[in-house]
Every structure is written in structure tokens, then in C-alpha cells.
Motif scaffolding. Structure first.
Motif, PDB file in Angstrom:
ATOM      1  N   MET A   1       0.786  -1.186  -0.109  1.00 21.02           N
ATOM      2  CA  MET A   1      -0.131   0.067   0.013  1.00 21.02           C
ATOM      3  C   MET A   1       0.843   1.276   0.011  1.00 21.02           C
ATOM      4  O   MET A   1       1.814   1.122   0.815  1.00 21.02           O
ATOM      5  CB  MET A   1      -0.941  -0.039   1.192  1.00 21.02           C
ATOM      6  CG  MET A   1      -1.781  -1.204   1.248  1.00 21.02           C
ATOM      7  SD  MET A   1      -3.157  -1.071   2.724  1.00 21.02           S
ATOM      8  CE  MET A   1      -2.961   0.108   3.394  1.00 21.02           C
ATOM      9  N   VAL A   2       0.511   2.200  -0.779  1.00 18.76           N
ATOM     10  CA  VAL A   2       1.314   3.420  -0.796  1.00 18.76           C
ATOM     11  C   VAL A   2       0.273   4.575  -0.676  1.00 18.76           C
ATOM     12  O   VAL A   2      -0.777   4.619  -1.352  1.00 18.76           O
ATOM     13  CB  VAL A   2       1.845   3.753  -2.485  1.00 18.76           C
ATOM     14  CG1 VAL A   2       2.552   4.909  -2.352  1.00 18.76           C
ATOM     15  CG2 VAL A   2       2.761   2.563  -2.782  1.00 18.76           C
ATOM     16  N   MET A   3       0.727   5.403   0.409  1.00 18.71           N
ATOM     17  CA  MET A   3      -0.292   6.337   1.079  1.00 18.71           C
ATOM     18  C   MET A   3       0.102   7.835   0.227  1.00 18.71           C
ATOM     19  O   MET A   3       1.071   7.791  -0.267  1.00 18.71           O
ATOM     20  CB  MET A   3      -0.363   6.621   2.414  1.00 18.71           C
ATOM     21  CG  MET A   3      -0.772   5.577   3.308  1.00 18.71           C
ATOM     22  SD  MET A   3      -0.412   4.002   2.736  1.00 18.71           S
ATOM     23  CE  MET A   3      -0.195   3.262   4.666  1.00 18.71           C
ATOM     24  N   ALA A   4      -0.880   8.810   0.160  1.00 18.37           N
ATOM     25  CA  ALA A   4      -0.557  10.039  -0.506  1.00 18.37           C
ATOM     26  C   ALA A   4       0.588  10.903   0.026  1.00 18.37           C
ATOM     27  O   ALA A   4       1.023  11.650  -0.588  1.00 18.37           O
ATOM     28  CB  ALA A   4      -1.860  10.639  -0.644  1.00 18.37           C
TER      29      ALA A   4
ATOM     30  N   LYS B   1       3.282  -6.069   2.303  1.00 18.61           N
ATOM     31  CA  LYS B   1       2.312  -7.223   2.724  1.00 18.61           C
ATOM     32  C   LYS B   1       2.488  -7.761   4.087  1.00 18.61           C
ATOM     33  O   LYS B   1       1.898  -8.193   4.745  1.00 18.61           O
ATOM     34  CB  LYS B   1       2.184  -8.063   1.651  1.00 18.61           C
ATOM     35  CG  LYS B   1       3.393  -8.721   1.299  1.00 18.61           C
ATOM     36  CD  LYS B   1       3.094  -9.675   0.030  1.00 18.61           C
ATOM     37  CE  LYS B   1       4.341 -10.191  -0.503  1.00 18.61           C
ATOM     38  NZ  LYS B   1       4.293 -10.962  -1.759  1.00 18.61           N
ATOM     39  N   ASP B   2       3.924  -7.586   4.351  1.00 25.60           N
ATOM     40  CA  ASP B   2       4.360  -8.244   5.560  1.00 25.60           C
ATOM     41  C   ASP B   2       4.183  -7.113   6.810  1.00 25.60           C
ATOM     42  O   ASP B   2       4.528  -7.604   7.946  1.00 25.60           O
ATOM     43  CB  ASP B   2       5.848  -8.588   5.472  1.00 25.60           C
ATOM     44  CG  ASP B   2       6.236  -9.697   4.388  1.00 25.60           C
ATOM     45  OD1 ASP B   2       5.330 -10.356   4.255  1.00 25.60           O
ATOM     46  OD2 ASP B   2       7.262  -9.380   3.748  1.00 25.60           O
ATOM     47  N   GLY B   3       3.733  -6.061   6.315  1.00 28.60           N
ATOM     48  CA  GLY B   3       3.704  -5.066   7.549  1.00 28.60           C
ATOM     49  C   GLY B   3       4.667  -4.020   7.830  1.00 28.60           C
ATOM     50  O   GLY B   3       4.514  -2.957   8.566  1.00 28.60           O
ATOM     51  N   LYS B   4       5.572  -4.192   7.063  1.00 27.57           N
ATOM     52  CA  LYS B   4       6.972  -3.180   7.175  1.00 27.57           C
ATOM     53  C   LYS B   4       6.421  -2.007   6.533  1.00 27.57           C
ATOM     54  O   LYS B   4       5.889  -1.729   5.463  1.00 27.57           O
ATOM     55  CB  LYS B   4       8.043  -3.737   6.401  1.00 27.57           C
ATOM     56  CG  LYS B   4       9.557  -2.946   6.498  1.00 27.57           C
ATOM     57  CD  LYS B   4      10.667  -3.470   5.990  1.00 27.57           C
ATOM     58  CE  LYS B   4      11.771  -2.510   5.599  1.00 27.57           C
ATOM     59  NZ  LYS B   4      12.727  -2.942   4.791  1.00 27.57           N
ATOM     60  N   THR B   5       6.556  -0.777   7.353  1.00 31.05           N
ATOM     61  CA  THR B   5       6.288   0.632   6.880  1.00 31.05           C
ATOM     62  C   THR B   5       7.659   1.566   6.649  1.00 31.05           C
ATOM     63  O   THR B   5       8.550   1.417   7.502  1.00 31.05           O
ATOM     64  CB  THR B   5       5.397   1.099   7.858  1.00 31.05           C
ATOM     65  OG1 THR B   5       4.438   0.380   7.856  1.00 31.05           O
ATOM     66  CG2 THR B   5       5.157   2.427   7.493  1.00 31.05           C
ATOM     67  N   TRP B   6       7.800   2.320   5.576  1.00 33.07           N
ATOM     68  CA  TRP B   6       8.770   3.021   5.560  1.00 33.07           C
ATOM     69  C   TRP B   6       8.194   4.432   4.605  1.00 33.07           C
ATOM     70  O   TRP B   6       7.322   4.082   4.050  1.00 33.07           O
ATOM     71  CB  TRP B   6      10.056   2.542   4.818  1.00 33.07           C
ATOM     72  CG  TRP B   6       9.884   2.200   3.449  1.00 33.07           C
ATOM     73  CD1 TRP B   6      10.405   2.947   2.279  1.00 33.07           C
ATOM     74  CD2 TRP B   6       9.423   1.084   2.926  1.00 33.07           C
ATOM     75  NE1 TRP B   6       9.930   2.287   0.904  1.00 33.07           N
ATOM     76  CE2 TRP B   6       9.321   1.021   1.233  1.00 33.07           C
ATOM     77  CE3 TRP B   6       8.652  -0.254   3.194  1.00 33.07           C
ATOM     78  CZ2 TRP B   6       8.833  -0.061   0.592  1.00 33.07           C
ATOM     79  CZ3 TRP B   6       8.263  -1.247   2.383  1.00 33.07           C
ATOM     80  CH2 TRP B   6       8.286  -1.010   1.096  1.00 33.07           C
ATOM     81  N   MET B   7       9.173   5.307   4.418  1.00 35.13           N
ATOM     82  CA  MET B   7       8.589   6.550   3.617  1.00 35.13           C
ATOM     83  C   MET B   7       9.375   6.631   2.164  1.00 35.13           C
ATOM     84  O   MET B   7      10.693   6.076   2.181  1.00 35.13           O
ATOM     85  CB  MET B   7       9.068   7.800   4.144  1.00 35.13           C
ATOM     86  CG  MET B   7       8.261   8.339   5.503  1.00 35.13           C
ATOM     87  SD  MET B   7       6.462   8.601   5.004  1.00 35.13           S
ATOM     88  CE  MET B   7       6.686  10.028   4.014  1.00 35.13           C
TER      89      MET B   7
END
Length: 116
Positions: A72-75, A82-88
Motif C-alpha cells: 500500500m502506498v499512501m498519499a 504485505k508483511d507490515g513493514k512501513t517506510w517513507m
């Protein structure tokens, strides 16, 4: 006979010119006549903004997109795989519609390596 040949050549040239004039040029949809190819659909960070390139059109991202692999890419440029890892996203980074991340410079290098 000579006039008929000149008339035929003129008609062919006018038809080709009219066809070329109707082909829109955008900064993301380059055409073969200038040696470049159409850019793939992707999401990219450029100038601190998140942009969506879709069907040769570029627009600023306004809502979250989910890629085919579940990324998922946020605005705001936040990416959650999909594994839950988040970064910018960093400036120059791109994510294709399959969720593959690459830097703009690496994309250029990959294209030039493929042309050798």
C-alpha cells in the motif's frame, strides 16, 4: 505522369503530418521518434510530492493505492508492504504496480545496460 507522382507524394506527406499532429506528447509518454519509450505505470516521489503515472498521464496522488502484491502506498509517501513493514518513499524512488521499488537512477542504468 510527373504531376501525378508529385501529387501522390504530397498527399502521403499531409496524411503523415496530420497523424503525427494528433499524437499527444506528455513528459511521461515519450514516443519512438525521439528515441525513448513510454514509461511504465508507477507511483513515484519527486520534489517532495507523490505522483501517480498511469496510462502516460501524471497526477499528484490523493488517496492510498494498493499494488497487485498487496503493498500500500499512501498519499504522503508512506509505504506499507504485505508483511507490515512501513517506510517513507525517498525522492527519486518509484514503485511499479507490482510493488517493486527502484530508484530513478537505477531504472536509467537498467535501460542503458539492456541496450548494449
Amino acid at each position: 505522369m510527373k504531376k501525378l507522382l508529385i501529387l501522390s507524394a504530397s498527399m502521403l506527406l499531409m496524411t503523415a503530418s496530420a497523424t503525427f499532429a494528433q499524437t499527444p506528447m506528455t513528459d511521461t509518454a515519450m514516443h519512438h521518434h525521439n528515441g525513448m519509450h513510454k514509461m511504465k505505470d508507477c507511483v513515484a516521489m519527486k520534489g517532495g510530492k507523490v505522483w501517480v503515472m498511469k496510462d502516460g498521464q501524471k497526477s499528484e496522488m490523493t488517496q492510498t493505492m494498493t499494488m497487485t502484491d498487496g503493498t500500500m502506498v499512501m498519499a504522503d509517501g508512506t509505504v506499507k508492504n504485505k508483511d507490515g513493514k512501513t517506510w517513507m518513499l525517498k525522492d527519486g524512488e518509484m514503485i511499479d504496480m507490482n510493488g517493486k521499488v527502484m530508484m530513478k537512477d537505477k531504472m536509467k542504468k537498467a535501460k542503458s545496460d539492456g541496450m548494449k
